[in-house]
Design an enzyme around this catalytic site. Structure first.
Site, PDB file in Angstrom:
ATOM      1  N   ASP A 191      28.066  49.171  42.068  1.00  0.00           N
ATOM      2  CA  ASP A 191      29.232  49.559  42.590  1.00  0.00           C
ATOM      3  C   ASP A 191      29.026  51.116  42.365  1.00  0.00           C
ATOM      4  OD1 ASP A 191      31.807  50.138  43.595  1.00  0.00           O
ATOM      5  OD2 ASP A 191      32.891  49.341  41.860  1.00  0.00           O
ATOM      6  N   HIS A 364      38.032  50.030  40.453  1.00  0.00           N
ATOM      7  CA  HIS A 364      36.443  50.237  40.153  1.00  0.00           C
ATOM      8  C   HIS A 364      36.037  51.142  38.978  1.00  0.00           C
ATOM      9  CE1 HIS A 364      35.670  49.007  44.590  1.00  0.00           C
ATOM     10  NE2 HIS A 364      36.855  49.333  44.635  1.00  0.00           N
TER      11      HIS A 364
END
Lengths: 551, 551
Positions: A191, A364
């Site tokens: 990610d 995130h």
């Protein structure tokens, strides 16, 4: 020649969203995630964007399964569209599958598609692949990373994640990432969403603390809006309400859904009697109420929007209400959110939304968290995913800073085929990729031509010029009639419209004088003359549609 | 009854931009600022938004002058449109008038309008008003506030401002604000743009320091993009380039303009030989070049955009270039800027744009600076301006925190007439206000009907149904012909188009069977049937235009 492992990103590179990656080895293929993207502002009228599935269709015989990291739209949203073209078992955790099932039901695909539910730690065989589920933290419950054993080596895909040591359901399973690293990781796909941010993403717990501060001593009605998918956040609101003796009413379809699914699957613990019907809150004192609402992104017609603009059937915002916006703006939504906030202020509500209030944390990983994953996995090759070009490039640099050889970092484009052996990785060939646009029931029938026309129509509107010509000598029998939409206010533009008629008539006459009988030539003449005339007189460029009919 | 001072906001409340305020007393009227607003994303095809000038037109005989605080578009952009409807002298500082003159030239109004140039400290008589120019700091040179003496008392209007003690041309004239406060201020109208931000706005100097850090030791080409109107910033880039022995080339029309105007008026000090032609930089080593470019907001076709996407005729971005984006995104421009940044990364450039890099400071006062102005002016009445509803409300609260009586704070709506005497202030009546949309040469001919049509066309495109009917019995002679634009990809939709023809034909036949001969009824039937059919089969709602012609 020995087989090689192919990794093919079909979505999620050079974009935020539409995540989808293919892994292929010999006669076996699996897919990780199957998300939607969101149309940009130039894609007029488009509802959503899905990946091009033609590579899957072409290799359908190889497809052994689809593995889903978590239940956000950009990871599951395209599943119904994909499952209309190919079919394979879908593997996910309970929460993820719960959300997928809602989608399959909506598209009447539940009977056709096999959903298999797993827990972190489970290992699933799929052809020559075996896929291990690893617990990670994210802004939705039950998110996982995958360690995928392949004949060429182990591939680790993080999915969306962060590292939250105080998460209510336990920290990202760093121990497992470390074991995998020690055993040897061939490739890491990680990610990149927050790679521009230094440090660490704060814990979801900090939001619970902020909520507590805002509930404490408040003697007004409280309205909280947040992402329906963030069960941790909703649980925190419920807990805080309970602590301060407030009842909770819920408004907005996705919020009602999530409350139902979350309770059924055991992800939400709701004390008995805490939740009340929205219709009953008028009987409660103000300081005994919390309303939990959708609309944190300023969505038109969301519950929050309707409450702010007094079009909600049951609740209206009142002076003194404390509105807590527990979310940050997804890029592009700033103005819509701002519009609601202004309306809330106009009603005399108190609105709490500033970053400084600690009302939102990202889902995130920031730079330091990413470094932890790199340091634990020690991959031979690194492929940054889930990001725009700048995120991928910066993530690549971060990997190099962490000691990786620059040549072992692969910044791919969508459709690039990465071929890996136990010792090598290289680009070799490409698969078809692209954006397939969904508009209403239409999948793929809106393309660049239609979008170009919509943009043209949106800018300056259009003009239809209707003429009946004689089949014998091409003379004008009736018309030209001028009809406009989205160009000028017709009722105040008689003169201009009469001039347009004249220009069109002269174009036809000129063609006739030159014995031009080819209709497309006559149409071109009308179009060119009118377009020139209008640009000169209005500096606008409407779409012009000459329609000739022969009598 | 004695005369009262009227203050009427015609723009700049409940919005960012379009700033314009009327002050009126008896037979005299003046206007402060005359800016444009920017169309929101729903205003398809609209170029800019200007205020409704009808109150000025109606009271043209009273108009004694227009006073302009500074040269930003949201304060001067509507002047040419206004001066086509009324005429009066315009008073501004040298820089402001320099920019206004460019506009008047463009609209060929320079001969008709009298521009009068003043310096801070000057006092201008205009009817019963006298207007004093007061130096303030802002992100454009030569900005001023006004102290307006009226028979009812002194009104202070800050314009856009901040307090920058280390500004190269001196701090906002706080001493003067203090003197005015001591003499007595009837009403304060104050900038609210940054009222949500705590503390102080950093000095423009901090940006110069950041630039120095980024130039120091850099052995690559440097490209800087910023707002053309910020002369301080451009001067800092020139100074830094000079210090590190780099030549400066400029690209982008507004940047070239500003360099010319800035030098002519003495606001930019350009060392001899520093500026070179863009075409000559290829002969210089990379570490001797700085390119200064427009496009800091991601504008399509700006110089930065063209360099990034390789459509600039003279310069292309190369791997290794250091791109410095010395600006922050104006809300709504985030995605456009992001698109350019991604492209720069793709080319291998190094892009510096993060907030943490200190590459931009706001031009507006934060809370502590606002408090200073309130504390110095000690106004009897406070009217927050230049802000959306939330800014106005929060600014009102700030005034109350500073000790003002809540009833002396007036949060107005556009067009509200505030009536003031030496002792009172109240709302009384209203003036016509609104958004006048400018599209090409058209001013006001695009209104809600046209916009609604453009939106409809943008969403789902349109369908024209053409039929020739017999004048005798209403039977179909030719058609129905179906033409679509922006609806579906026609080449792959033969079947749907044939079905549409059938639906239209059946609607006509049905009308005929019922002896309906009224054409608008036949059109409605075609429209309704087609619309229902299309929604059912495509879930879309294109605009449908039936065109009947009688033979």
């Amino acid at each position: 020649m020995a087989e090689k492992l192919k990794i093919i990103p079909l979505g999620g590179l050079d974009e935020i969203g539409k995540n989808m990656t293919v892994l292929e080895y010999g006669k076996d293929m699996i897919v990780v995630d199957c998300g939607i993207g969101f149309p940009d502002e130039e894609m007029y009228g488009v509802d959503l964007v899905i990946p091009d599935f033609s590579y899957l269709v072409k290799n359908a015989a190889k497809l052994r399964g689809m593995f889903i990291t978590h239940g956000h739209e950009d990871h599951i949203g395209s599943i119904p569209y994909c499952m209309q073209e190919v079919n394979c078992p879908i593997h996910g955790t309970a929460m993820t599958n719960g959300l997928i099932k809602l989608k399959l039901d909506e598209h009447r695909l539940s009977d056709k598609v096999k959903l298999v539910t797993h827990k972190p730690g489970d290992v699933v065989k799929a052809g020559c692949f075996s896929v291990e589920f690893i617990h990670v933290n994210h802004s939705i419950a039950d998110a996982v990373a995958f360690a995928i054993r392949t004949p060429a080596g182990t591939v680790v895909m993080t999915g969306d994640f962060k590292i939250d040591p105080s998460s209510t359901d336990g920290m990202t399973d760093l121990a497992r990432f470390g074991q995998l690293g020690n055993e040897g990781v061939l490739a890491l796909l990680c990610d990149s969403t927050n790679v521009e941010r230094q440090g660490y993403t704060p814990s979801e717990n900090t939001v619970a603390e902020s909520l507590d501060r805002l509930f404490k001593g408040c003697d007004q009605r409280i309205v909280v809006t947040t992402f329906a998918s963030n069960m941790y956040r909703i649980q925190a609101v419920l807990n805080t309400a309970q602590r301060y003796g407030r009842k909770v009413a819920v408004t907005g379809r996705s919020m009602e859904n999530i409350l139902k699914v979350g309770q059924e699957l055991g992800y939400l613990k709701v004390p008995e009697g805490l939740i009340v019907e929205l219709g009953t809150i008028k009987n409660l004192p103000k300081n005994k109420i919390v309303i939990v609402s959708t609309g944190s992104q300023g969505e038109n017609m969301s519950a929050m929007y309707r409450m702010a603009f007094s079009t909600h059937k049951q609740v209206d915002i009142m002076a003194g209400d404390r509105i807590i916006i527990s979310a940050s703006a997804i890029p592009g939504n700033e103005k819509a959110i701002s519009k609601i906030i202004n309306e809330l202020y106009r009603k005399g509500a108190e609105v709490v939304y500033e970053k400084s209030e600690g009302l939102h944390v990202s889902g995130h990983a920031c730079q330091e968290e990413l470094k932890i994953i790199h340091a634990l996995c020690k991959p031979k090759f690194f492929i940054p995913i889930h990001g725009e070009q700048r995120h991928l490039q910066i993530h690549g640099k971060l990997a190099v800073q962490m000691g990786m050889n620059r040549r072992n970092v692969f910044i791919a484009e969508l459709g690039n085929v990465l071929e890996l052996t136990a010792k090598s990785c290289k680009f070799n060939g490409s698969a078809p990729v692209g954006m397939v646009l969904v508009d209403g029931y239409g999948v793929g029938d809106v393309g660049s031509v239609v979008l170009r026309d919509r943009k043209h129509l949106a800018q300056d509107g259009m003009i239809v010029v209707c003429v009946n010509l004689s089949g014998q000598d091409g003379s004008v029998i009736t018309g030209p009639d001028i009809i406009t939409r989205g160009f000028i206010y017709v009722k105040e533009s008689d003169e201009l419209i009469e001039e347009m008629r004249q220009v069109a008539m002269e174009a036809i006459d000129r063609c006739r004088a030159k014995h031009v009988r080819d209709w497309s030539a006559i149409k071109s003449a009308i179009k060119n003359d009118l377009s020139g005339f209008l640009y000169k007189s209005t500096k606008r460029n409407p779409m012009i549609l000459p329609i000739l009919m022969e009598i």
